[in-house]
Design a protein around this motif. Structure first.
Motif, mmCIF file in Angstrom:
data_model
loop_
_atom_site.group_PDB
_atom_site.id
_atom_site.type_symbol
_atom_site.label_atom_id
_atom_site.label_comp_id
_atom_site.label_asym_id
_atom_site.label_seq_id
_atom_site.Cartn_x
_atom_site.Cartn_y
_atom_site.Cartn_z
ATOM 1 N N SER A 167 0.829 -1.215 0.000
ATOM 2 C CA SER A 167 0.000 0.000 0.000
ATOM 3 C C SER A 167 0.857 1.256 0.000
ATOM 4 C CB SER A 167 -0.923 0.023 1.222
ATOM 5 O OG SER A 167 -1.877 -0.984 1.129
ATOM 6 N N THR A 168 1.927 1.226 0.782
ATOM 7 C CA THR A 168 2.837 2.378 0.828
ATOM 8 C C THR A 168 3.476 2.609 -0.538
ATOM 9 O OG1 THR A 168 3.285 1.984 3.171
ATOM 10 C CG2 THR A 168 4.885 3.330 1.959
ATOM 11 N N TYR A 169 3.931 1.528 -1.167
ATOM 12 C CA TYR A 169 4.530 1.657 -2.498
ATOM 13 C C TYR A 169 3.518 2.169 -3.520
ATOM 14 C CZ TYR A 169 9.061 -0.359 -1.388
ATOM 15 O OH TYR A 169 10.315 -0.570 -0.878
ATOM 16 N N LEU A 170 2.281 1.720 -3.413
ATOM 17 C CA LEU A 170 1.251 2.193 -4.347
ATOM 18 C C LEU A 170 1.048 3.706 -4.207
ATOM 19 C CD1 LEU A 170 -1.374 -0.698 -4.077
ATOM 20 C CD2 LEU A 170 0.196 -0.236 -5.970
ATOM 21 N N LYS A 171 1.031 4.198 -2.969
ATOM 22 C CA LYS A 171 0.883 5.640 -2.740
ATOM 23 C C LYS A 171 2.053 6.411 -3.360
ATOM 24 C CE LYS A 171 -1.729 5.149 1.517
ATOM 25 N NZ LYS A 171 -1.700 5.215 2.980
ATOM 26 N N ILE A 172 3.256 5.880 -3.201
ATOM 27 C CA ILE A 172 4.443 6.528 -3.768
ATOM 28 C C ILE A 172 4.362 6.536 -5.293
ATOM 29 C CG2 ILE A 172 6.946 6.306 -4.093
ATOM 30 C CD1 ILE A 172 7.005 5.143 -1.171
ATOM 31 N N LEU A 173 3.943 5.413 -5.878
ATOM 32 C CA LEU A 173 3.846 5.323 -7.341
ATOM 33 C C LEU A 173 2.755 6.232 -7.892
ATOM 34 C CD1 LEU A 173 4.440 1.486 -7.705
ATOM 35 C CD2 LEU A 173 5.978 3.327 -8.455
ATOM 36 N N ILE A 174 1.711 6.470 -7.105
ATOM 37 C CA ILE A 174 0.676 7.436 -7.510
ATOM 38 C C ILE A 174 1.272 8.839 -7.505
ATOM 39 C CG2 ILE A 174 -1.488 8.535 -6.801
ATOM 40 C CD1 ILE A 174 -2.312 5.703 -5.738
ATOM 41 N N GLU A 175 2.015 9.184 -6.433
ATOM 42 C CA GLU A 175 2.651 10.503 -6.327
ATOM 43 C C GLU A 175 3.640 10.738 -7.467
ATOM 44 O OE1 GLU A 175 4.437 10.769 -2.457
ATOM 45 O OE2 GLU A 175 2.498 10.669 -1.421
ATOM 46 N N LYS A 176 4.356 9.697 -7.865
ATOM 47 C CA LYS A 176 5.334 9.820 -8.948
ATOM 48 C C LYS A 176 4.689 9.799 -10.335
ATOM 49 C CE LYS A 176 9.474 8.131 -6.633
ATOM 50 N NZ LYS A 176 10.630 7.227 -6.731
ATOM 51 N N GLY A 177 3.387 9.532 -10.388
ATOM 52 C CA GLY A 177 2.667 9.581 -11.654
ATOM 53 C C GLY A 177 2.635 8.277 -12.432
ATOM 54 N N TYR A 178 3.014 7.178 -11.816
ATOM 55 C CA TYR A 178 3.025 5.882 -12.503
ATOM 56 C C TYR A 178 1.679 5.172 -12.440
ATOM 57 C CZ TYR A 178 8.009 6.031 -13.313
ATOM 58 O OH TYR A 178 9.256 6.387 -13.778
ATOM 59 N N LEU A 179 0.856 5.533 -11.443
ATOM 60 C CA LEU A 179 -0.443 4.892 -11.266
ATOM 61 C C LEU A 179 -1.534 5.933 -11.084
ATOM 62 C CD1 LEU A 179 0.452 2.157 -8.589
ATOM 63 C CD2 LEU A 179 0.336 1.858 -11.067
ATOM 64 N N SER A 180 -2.749 5.547 -11.441
ATOM 65 C CA SER A 180 -3.914 6.360 -11.135
ATOM 66 C C SER A 180 -4.890 5.470 -10.364
ATOM 67 C CB SER A 180 -4.569 6.892 -12.408
ATOM 68 O OG SER A 180 -5.073 5.824 -13.188
ATOM 69 N N THR A 181 -5.836 6.095 -9.652
ATOM 70 C CA THR A 181 -6.800 5.324 -8.870
ATOM 71 C C THR A 181 -8.215 5.718 -9.239
ATOM 72 O OG1 THR A 181 -6.808 6.939 -7.084
ATOM 73 C CG2 THR A 181 -5.290 5.086 -6.871
ATOM 74 N N GLN A 182 -9.098 4.761 -8.980
ATOM 75 C CA GLN A 182 -10.521 5.002 -9.162
ATOM 76 C C GLN A 182 -11.203 4.328 -7.972
ATOM 77 O OE1 GLN A 182 -12.016 3.307 -12.769
ATOM 78 N NE2 GLN A 182 -13.841 4.571 -12.730
ATOM 79 N N LYS A 183 -11.965 5.093 -7.211
ATOM 80 C CA LYS A 183 -12.599 4.538 -6.019
ATOM 81 C C LYS A 183 -13.849 3.767 -6.426
ATOM 82 C CE LYS A 183 -13.585 5.427 -1.310
ATOM 83 N NZ LYS A 183 -13.100 6.095 -0.164
ATOM 84 N N TYR A 223 -6.581 0.357 -9.220
ATOM 85 C CA TYR A 223 -5.384 1.034 -9.701
ATOM 86 C C TYR A 223 -5.187 0.743 -11.182
ATOM 87 C CZ TYR A 223 -4.357 1.355 -4.719
ATOM 88 O OH TYR A 223 -4.425 1.616 -3.377
ATOM 89 N N GLN A 224 -4.549 1.688 -11.842
ATOM 90 C CA GLN A 224 -4.239 1.499 -13.258
ATOM 91 C C GLN A 224 -2.883 2.147 -13.551
ATOM 92 O OE1 GLN A 224 -7.444 2.564 -15.772
ATOM 93 N NE2 GLN A 224 -6.438 1.852 -17.612
ATOM 94 N N THR A 225 -2.069 1.463 -14.374
ATOM 95 C CA THR A 225 -0.774 2.049 -14.738
ATOM 96 C C THR A 225 -1.015 3.210 -15.700
ATOM 97 O OG1 THR A 225 -0.497 0.462 -16.534
ATOM 98 C CG2 THR A 225 0.506 -0.105 -14.428
ATOM 99 N N THR A 226 -0.239 4.272 -15.527
ATOM 100 C CA THR A 226 -0.383 5.445 -16.397
ATOM 101 C C THR A 226 0.853 5.668 -17.265
ATOM 102 O OG1 THR A 226 0.372 6.872 -14.608
ATOM 103 C CG2 THR A 226 -2.001 6.642 -14.876
ATOM 104 N N VAL A 227 1.994 5.120 -16.857
ATOM 105 C CA VAL A 227 3.220 5.206 -17.646
ATOM 106 C C VAL A 227 3.447 3.832 -18.277
ATOM 107 C CG1 VAL A 227 5.724 5.569 -17.587
ATOM 108 C CG2 VAL A 227 4.230 6.975 -16.154
ATOM 109 N N PRO A 228 3.374 3.738 -19.600
ATOM 110 C CA PRO A 228 3.599 2.439 -20.238
ATOM 111 C C PRO A 228 5.047 1.965 -20.058
ATOM 112 C CG PRO A 228 2.608 4.020 -21.768
ATOM 113 C CD PRO A 228 3.015 4.775 -20.551
ATOM 114 N N LEU A 229 5.230 0.668 -20.052
ATOM 115 C CA LEU A 229 6.557 0.075 -19.911
ATOM 116 C C LEU A 229 7.510 0.595 -20.975
ATOM 117 C CD1 LEU A 229 8.593 -1.930 -18.727
ATOM 118 C CD2 LEU A 229 7.543 -3.710 -20.138
#
Length: 154
Positions: free
Chosen positions: A43-59, A66-72
């Protein structure tokens, strides 16, 4: 899109997340290889990855999807450009030469690739360096032969 650096732990988690593309926390916990991290750590890593712009969330109710926003491919490109700039003077030729000299790629393996030209420039590509890389031994032999001929002429 500005891409931020990832730590090795974040990068390892992102490798799994790129495979999943869209997921819930329980999906990560099920798919993560052993030894599995604690759910709070993920969960902590997910929050960090959201802050860095790699993931987005939908409640969705009480949970997040969660969904990836930066493609590999974008991340790979970012890393390769950084590697090129920091260690190879921004030169693709130096990278390819290094890969060949370290036997990480063979000259034979490069023969299937073509060289594209920017259509705006409309000039002929310079294959001099490609030939040097693809046929390094032949080029050296030619130069040695020329030196021998010059010595004989003298």
């Amino acid at each position: 899109m500005k891409i931020n650096h990832l730590t090795s732990a974040e990068e390892n988690l992102m490798k799994l997340l790129w495979k999943l593309k869209s997921f819930y926390l329980k999906d990560i916990m099920e798919q993560h290889p052993d030894p599995k991290p604690h759910q709070n750590t993920v969960s902590t890593y997910l929050k960090i990855l959201i802050e860095k712009g790699y993931l987005s969330t939908q409640k969705e109710g009480r949970i997040f999807k969660y969904q990836t926003t930066v493609p590999l491919e974008e991340y790979r490109k970012f890393l390769l450009i950084e590697l090129s700039d920091n260690f190879f003077n921004g030169s693709g030729k130096e990278i390819v030469g290094f890969l060949i000299s370290e036997n990480l790629v063979s000259a034979e393996g490069l023969k299937g690739y073509s060289i594209d030209i920017n259509p705006v420039e409309k000039k002929e590509p310079d294959f001099k360096y490609a030939n040097e890389i693809l046929n390094p031994k032949k080029e050296k032999k030619k130069s040695k032969d020329k030196k021998k001929k010059k010595k004989k002429e003298k």
